[in-house]
Write an enzyme that holds these catalytic residues in place. Structure first.
Site, PDB file in Angstrom:
ATOM      1  N   ARG A 122       0.819  -1.230   0.000  1.00 11.45           N
ATOM      2  CA  ARG A 122       0.000   0.000   0.000  1.00 11.45           C
ATOM      3  C   ARG A 122       0.850   1.276   0.000  1.00 11.45           C
ATOM      4  O   ARG A 122       0.414   2.332   0.441  1.00 11.45           O
ATOM      5  CB  ARG A 122      -0.966   0.030   1.181  1.00 11.45           C
ATOM      6  CG  ARG A 122      -1.962  -1.106   1.150  1.00 11.45           C
ATOM      7  CD  ARG A 122      -3.234  -0.765   1.889  1.00 11.45           C
ATOM      8  NE  ARG A 122      -4.201  -1.829   1.702  1.00 11.45           N
ATOM      9  CZ  ARG A 122      -4.260  -2.910   2.464  1.00 11.45           C
ATOM     10  NH1 ARG A 122      -3.432  -3.057   3.472  1.00 11.45           N
ATOM     11  NH2 ARG A 122      -5.152  -3.834   2.224  1.00 11.45           N
ATOM     12  N   LYS A 144       3.962  11.721 -11.087  1.00  8.55           N
ATOM     13  CA  LYS A 144       3.142  10.921 -12.003  1.00  8.55           C
ATOM     14  C   LYS A 144       3.857   9.598 -12.239  1.00  8.55           C
ATOM     15  O   LYS A 144       5.001   9.578 -12.693  1.00  8.55           O
ATOM     16  CB  LYS A 144       2.954  11.642 -13.340  1.00  8.55           C
ATOM     17  CG  LYS A 144       1.884  12.714 -13.320  1.00  8.55           C
ATOM     18  CD  LYS A 144       1.604  13.207 -14.739  1.00  8.55           C
ATOM     19  CE  LYS A 144       0.563  14.307 -14.720  1.00  8.55           C
ATOM     20  NZ  LYS A 144       0.385  14.894 -16.060  1.00  8.55           N
ATOM     21  N   GLU A 186      11.936  19.026 -24.133  1.00 10.84           N
ATOM     22  CA  GLU A 186      11.169  19.341 -22.909  1.00 10.84           C
ATOM     23  C   GLU A 186      11.744  20.593 -22.219  1.00 10.84           C
ATOM     24  O   GLU A 186      11.013  21.350 -21.597  1.00 10.84           O
ATOM     25  CB  GLU A 186      11.189  18.157 -21.923  1.00 10.84           C
ATOM     26  CG  GLU A 186      10.490  16.898 -22.427  1.00 10.84           C
ATOM     27  CD  GLU A 186       8.963  16.904 -22.224  1.00 10.84           C
ATOM     28  OE1 GLU A 186       8.414  17.904 -21.753  1.00 10.84           O
ATOM     29  OE2 GLU A 186       8.342  15.872 -22.571  1.00 10.84           O
ATOM     30  N   LYS A 228       8.839  23.420 -13.047  1.00 13.25           N
ATOM     31  CA  LYS A 228       7.933  22.292 -12.844  1.00 13.25           C
ATOM     32  C   LYS A 228       7.521  22.206 -11.368  1.00 13.25           C
ATOM     33  O   LYS A 228       6.347  21.967 -11.059  1.00 13.25           O
ATOM     34  CB  LYS A 228       8.579  20.980 -13.300  1.00 13.25           C
ATOM     35  CG  LYS A 228       7.664  19.800 -13.027  1.00 13.25           C
ATOM     36  CD  LYS A 228       7.736  18.692 -14.010  1.00 13.25           C
ATOM     37  CE  LYS A 228       6.610  17.691 -13.733  1.00 13.25           C
ATOM     38  NZ  LYS A 228       6.637  16.544 -14.591  1.00 13.25           N
ATOM     39  N   GLU A 238      -3.265  17.984 -11.394  1.00 14.43           N
ATOM     40  CA  GLU A 238      -3.657  18.483 -12.711  1.00 14.43           C
ATOM     41  C   GLU A 238      -5.143  18.825 -12.816  1.00 14.43           C
ATOM     42  O   GLU A 238      -5.856  18.352 -13.699  1.00 14.43           O
ATOM     43  CB  GLU A 238      -3.239  17.481 -13.798  1.00 14.43           C
ATOM     44  CG  GLU A 238      -3.145  18.144 -15.169  1.00 14.43           C
ATOM     45  CD  GLU A 238      -2.459  17.274 -16.213  1.00 14.43           C
ATOM     46  OE1 GLU A 238      -1.433  16.658 -15.897  1.00 14.43           O
ATOM     47  OE2 GLU A 238      -2.969  17.227 -17.329  1.00 14.43           O
ATOM     48  N   ARG A 242      -1.342  22.592 -14.022  1.00 15.64           N
ATOM     49  CA  ARG A 242      -0.373  21.560 -14.387  1.00 15.64           C
ATOM     50  C   ARG A 242      -0.500  21.165 -15.864  1.00 15.64           C
ATOM     51  O   ARG A 242       0.460  20.710 -16.477  1.00 15.64           O
ATOM     52  CB  ARG A 242      -0.517  20.326 -13.481  1.00 15.64           C
ATOM     53  CG  ARG A 242       0.569  19.299 -13.746  1.00 15.64           C
ATOM     54  CD  ARG A 242       0.737  18.287 -12.624  1.00 15.64           C
ATOM     55  NE  ARG A 242       1.789  17.346 -12.968  1.00 15.64           N
ATOM     56  CZ  ARG A 242       2.333  16.472 -12.142  1.00 15.64           C
ATOM     57  NH1 ARG A 242       1.926  16.423 -10.890  1.00 15.64           N
ATOM     58  NH2 ARG A 242       3.287  15.669 -12.538  1.00 15.64           N
ATOM     59  N   ASN A 246       1.770  20.334 -20.567  1.00 15.44           N
ATOM     60  CA  ASN A 246       1.474  19.540 -21.759  1.00 15.44           C
ATOM     61  C   ASN A 246       1.563  20.367 -23.038  1.00 15.44           C
ATOM     62  O   ASN A 246       1.062  19.944 -24.080  1.00 15.44           O
ATOM     63  CB  ASN A 246       0.080  18.914 -21.637  1.00 15.44           C
ATOM     64  CG  ASN A 246       0.034  17.898 -20.518  1.00 15.44           C
ATOM     65  OD1 ASN A 246       0.991  17.164 -20.311  1.00 15.44           O
ATOM     66  ND2 ASN A 246      -1.060  17.874 -19.783  1.00 15.44           N
ATOM     67  N   HIS A 249       1.964  18.715 -26.387  1.00 14.58           N
ATOM     68  CA  HIS A 249       1.725  17.279 -26.226  1.00 14.58           C
ATOM     69  C   HIS A 249       0.488  16.764 -26.963  1.00 14.58           C
ATOM     70  O   HIS A 249       0.403  15.579 -27.256  1.00 14.58           O
ATOM     71  CB  HIS A 249       1.629  16.916 -24.734  1.00 14.58           C
ATOM     72  CG  HIS A 249       2.970  16.874 -24.053  1.00 14.58           C
ATOM     73  ND1 HIS A 249       3.791  17.972 -23.958  1.00 14.58           N
ATOM     74  CD2 HIS A 249       3.644  15.852 -23.454  1.00 14.58           C
ATOM     75  CE1 HIS A 249       4.899  17.629 -23.315  1.00 14.58           C
ATOM     76  NE2 HIS A 249       4.840  16.355 -23.002  1.00 14.58           N
ATOM     77  N   HIS A 253       1.211  13.563 -29.043  1.00 16.39           N
ATOM     78  CA  HIS A 253       0.617  12.239 -28.824  1.00 16.39           C
ATOM     79  C   HIS A 253       0.019  11.683 -30.119  1.00 16.39           C
ATOM     80  O   HIS A 253       0.129  10.496 -30.400  1.00 16.39           O
ATOM     81  CB  HIS A 253      -0.429  12.298 -27.713  1.00 16.39           C
ATOM     82  CG  HIS A 253       0.189  12.492 -26.352  1.00 16.39           C
ATOM     83  ND1 HIS A 253      -0.465  13.101 -25.314  1.00 16.39           N
ATOM     84  CD2 HIS A 253       1.417  12.169 -25.885  1.00 16.39           C
ATOM     85  CE1 HIS A 253       0.335  13.138 -24.251  1.00 16.39           C
ATOM     86  NE2 HIS A 253       1.476  12.578 -24.583  1.00 16.39           N
ATOM     87  N   HIS A 267       9.739  10.714 -28.008  1.00 19.31           N
ATOM     88  CA  HIS A 267       8.743  11.571 -27.340  1.00 19.31           C
ATOM     89  C   HIS A 267       9.175  13.053 -27.340  1.00 19.31           C
ATOM     90  O   HIS A 267       8.398  13.937 -27.711  1.00 19.31           O
ATOM     91  CB  HIS A 267       8.498  11.084 -25.914  1.00 19.31           C
ATOM     92  CG  HIS A 267       7.565  11.971 -25.146  1.00 19.31           C
ATOM     93  ND1 HIS A 267       6.216  12.059 -25.424  1.00 19.31           N
ATOM     94  CD2 HIS A 267       7.796  12.853 -24.139  1.00 19.31           C
ATOM     95  CE1 HIS A 267       5.655  12.943 -24.611  1.00 19.31           C
ATOM     96  NE2 HIS A 267       6.589  13.435 -23.821  1.00 19.31           N
TER      97      HIS A 267
HETATM   98  N1  GLY Z   1       4.829  15.531 -17.751  1.00 13.95           N
HETATM   99  C1  GLY Z   1       3.744  16.342 -17.406  1.00 13.95           C
HETATM  100  C2  GLY Z   1       3.439  16.373 -15.951  1.00 13.95           C
HETATM  101  O1  GLY Z   1       4.213  15.885 -15.153  1.00 13.95           O
HETATM  102  O2  GLY Z   1       2.429  16.888 -15.568  1.00 13.95           O
END
Ligand code: GLY
Length: 370
Positions: A122, A144, A186, A228, A238, A242, A246, A249, A253, A267
């Protein structure tokens, strides 16, 4: 030359340490987090061959013993079978609730190891030691974690913040030029989304950075991570800001999907092309001056990066097929595509208010140049 960027998330706050020589200091940096002097390391075979011994030596300076599992390199590792393998291996190693799992690798390993840590007993703590530029400036920070599903990328996962991130900028020296530049896509994104001064700095320092200037690399990673960290501290899960991360992106994508997530397009390369398209779209909508997309493309070109659809080898589908792929993006809300657009360099914002015809026209013109 080392820098420390705090990520302020209350009880889940942590530090991102950036600079050369951090593998050698791993023992000193991680020891304060440990209840007993042993850790488990998830990595991939390529990274293990290059950096695992250095990490082991760094940990041994503080008497920390490390057991490691090296998974196959590549995106296919972010999958159910490898997650099961990693999680069962961690249980076989008798990892306890108070132990630390280390993710040593690029974005694939960071995402998979973080997710394994989030579900093991957990939730156990983990430390990110990102070895690619992309992982140092983006995926290792912000919590993430996850794997891909047959239905799409990153569709299974959890928010699970690391307890520490060690971004050793020396290890970037082992990246291929292509992988380094993909990660740089990035870095450019950060300047474009929120800091025109940083973008200007990159226009001046980009080539020094690419050719190995350590001070420039530390500065670029630090400024990216700082941005960031600020965004993640404001909007961890997000719900709003946040999504700015993107930028580029939605296009990216669709292009990654159209090229089968293959070597045709990495990417970070897709992010760079996507940023150029997002600025082109912003200019078409009258949101920013036409000079802005030209300046974005000029910098990417000067760095020897892909910046146009024509730079992607092989055939691409037509504008309608690309639009359909964009509609499968995770950022679709109530069937409405969400775009990150810009009022200028460093001035991005999130909107759902984008006419499909204008997006189609941008794609059609970009494809016509192929
Ligand atoms: N890579 C985008 C984020 O971490 O929100």
């Amino acid at each position: 030359m080392q820098q420390v960027v705090p990520v302020a998330l209350g009880a889940r706050s942590y530090e991102v340490v950036i600079g050369p020589g951090l593998l050698a200091e791993a023992g000193a940096r991680i020891a304060p987090l440990l209840a007993r002097p042993r850790v488990t390391v998830l990595t991939d075979e390529t990274v293990a061959a290059l950096h695992l011994d250095a990490l082991r030596e760094g940990l041994a300076t503080h008497g920390i013993q490390a057991e490691a599992l090296a998974l196959p390199p590549g995106e296919a590792t972010k999958s159910w079978p490898q997650l099961i393998r990693a999680t069962e291996w961690l249980l076989e190693q008798k990892v306890e609730r108070r132990d630390i799992v280390i993710a040593l690798g690029g974005g694939v390993i960071g995402d998979l190891a973080g997710f394994a840590a989030s579900i093991l007993r957990r939730g156990v703590r983990f430390v990110q030691i990102p070895t690619s530029l992309l992982a140092q400036v983006d995926s290792s920070v912000g919590g993430k974690t996850g794997i891909n599903a047959p239905q799409g990328k990153n569709l299974v996962g959890a928010f699970h913040q690391p307890s520490l991130v060690l971004a050793d900028t020396e290890v970037l020296g082992t990246l291929t030029a292509r992988d380094f530049l993909a990660g740089y896509g990035e870095v450019v994104k950060y300047g474009l989304l929120g800091d025109a001064d940083f973008f200007e700095w990159l226009e001046r320092q980009g080539s020094a950075l690419a050719s190995g200037d350590m001070a420039a690399r530390v500065e670029a990673v630090t400024r990216s991570v700082q941005m960031k960290a600020d965004i993640v501290a404001r909007d961890e899960t997000e719900q709003g800001d946040r999504a700015l991360l993107n930028l580029g992106h939605t296009f990216c994508h669709a292009l990654e999907s159209a090229t089968g997530y293959s070597d045709r397009l990495l990417h970070g390369e897709g992010v760079a092309i996507g940023c150029a398209l997002a600025f082109e779209l912003s200019a078409r909508l009258g949101l920013c001056a036409q000079e802005a997309p030209s300046r974005v493309r000029a910098h990417l070109k000067a760095m020897g990066m892909k910046c146009d659809l024509a730079d992607i080898p092989g055939d691409l589908p037509g504008p309608d097929a690309l639009l359909d792929l964009m509609a499968q993006d995770k950022k679709v809300v109530d069937g409405q595509l969400r775009f990150i657009l810009a009022r200028g360099i460093g001035e991005a914002f999130v909107t759902s208010d984008v006419p499909r015809d204008t997006v189609r026209a941008v794609l059609e013109d970009a494809l016509a140049m192929c």
